[in-house]
Scaffold this motif. Sequence first.
Motif, short mmCIF file in Angstrom:
data_model
loop_
_atom_site.label_atom_id
_atom_site.label_comp_id
_atom_site.label_asym_id
_atom_site.label_seq_id
_atom_site.Cartn_x
_atom_site.Cartn_y
_atom_site.Cartn_z
N GLY A 178 0.81 -1.20 0.00
CA GLY A 178 0.00 0.00 0.00
C GLY A 178 0.85 1.26 0.00
O GLY A 178 2.08 1.20 0.10
N GLU A 179 0.20 2.39 -0.10
CA GLU A 179 0.90 3.67 -0.05
C GLU A 179 1.51 3.86 1.34
O GLU A 179 0.89 3.54 2.36
CB GLU A 179 -0.06 4.82 -0.33
N PRO A 180 2.73 4.38 1.41
CA PRO A 180 3.37 4.60 2.71
C PRO A 180 2.54 5.55 3.59
O PRO A 180 1.97 6.52 3.11
CB PRO A 180 4.71 5.24 2.34
N LEU A 181 2.47 5.21 4.87
CA LEU A 181 1.78 6.04 5.85
C LEU A 181 2.83 6.78 6.67
O LEU A 181 3.54 6.17 7.48
CB LEU A 181 0.91 5.16 6.76
N VAL A 182 2.94 8.06 6.45
CA VAL A 182 3.94 8.87 7.15
C VAL A 182 3.28 9.46 8.39
O VAL A 182 2.20 10.05 8.30
CB VAL A 182 4.46 10.00 6.24
N PRO A 183 3.91 9.29 9.56
CA PRO A 183 3.33 9.88 10.78
C PRO A 183 3.11 11.38 10.62
O PRO A 183 3.99 12.10 10.16
CB PRO A 183 4.39 9.58 11.85
N ARG A 184 1.93 11.84 11.01
CA ARG A 184 1.60 13.25 10.90
C ARG A 184 2.04 14.00 12.17
O ARG A 184 2.16 13.40 13.24
CB ARG A 184 0.09 13.42 10.70
N PRO A 185 2.30 15.29 12.05
CA PRO A 185 2.70 16.07 13.24
C PRO A 185 1.65 15.93 14.35
O PRO A 185 0.46 16.14 14.12
CB PRO A 185 2.77 17.50 12.72
N GLY A 186 2.09 15.51 15.52
CA GLY A 186 1.19 15.38 16.66
C GLY A 186 0.35 14.13 16.67
O GLY A 186 -0.43 13.91 17.61
N GLU A 187 0.47 13.27 15.66
CA GLU A 187 -0.34 12.06 15.59
C GLU A 187 0.16 11.04 16.60
O GLU A 187 1.36 10.78 16.70
CB GLU A 187 -0.28 11.47 14.17
#
Length: 271
Positions: A178-187
């Motif tokens: 799948g598409e890479p899931l990049v951690p979001r700021p503050g997630e």
Amino acid sequence: MHDLTYRLVVRLARVLFRVLGLRLDVRHAERVPSTGPVVLAADHQSFLDFLVVGLPSVQRGRLTRFMAKESVFRVPVVGAAMRRMGHVPVDRRSGAAAAVRAYRALLRGEVVGVYPEATIGHAFAVKDRADLRLGAAHLAIATGAPIVPVAHWGLHRVLTVGPHGSLRRGRWVGVVAGEPLVPRPGEDAAALTDRLHAALTDLVEELLDRYPDTPSEPTQEWWWPAHRGGAAPGADEARLLDLRAIAVADGLDADNVVAQAKSFTSHVTGE
């Protein structure tokens, strides 16, 4: 890292695929970054699935260091090979040491393979979100590594939990990154795991949609998911079977563990 051993195992796996006549369909390997740390998070349906969920990485010229239960490392020959390949032993009762090893591997720029479902599922579908562990998300947030969800479907027809499986040749096995899931700021880890669960679920459904050997009588086939009309255990039954399997592996009273789970569920639901 002793990659010579790992590359030999990859070659042996390809021989096994040919012996079994597997019809492998691997898609979107390009979604695995060619360099840098990656958390590869996969669904867990077969004793052999590590042989296929690592294929997208192999196609990108990379090797995946899987987090695997510690008991595998105690098997003669197998355990030594697992260590030489850089895989990470996980003690379910105390996972801190494994987390540190995985964290260090990511800091070295490795691909680390994680099974958020922890154990092989009996439903042959992605487990409910509440049953997913947060380890993959914690590692991604701590290191900034993307999570690449990798789903597979079909290998459980060869070898899986329970009295099932077959060495019949020609099984179709689909693998998709799948598409890479990049951690979001503050997630936080819970929110990132929510996204991972959704991604894995969608990928497995994609594989089921294009499965070329759909059963003519789904209700007669143990390997076809219940939510698609198959005879595989439904989510609630599968959860109890999963708990029983974990209890047996940990040397606990499986009947008592399952009874407690049923009692808790009845208390919560009022049934």
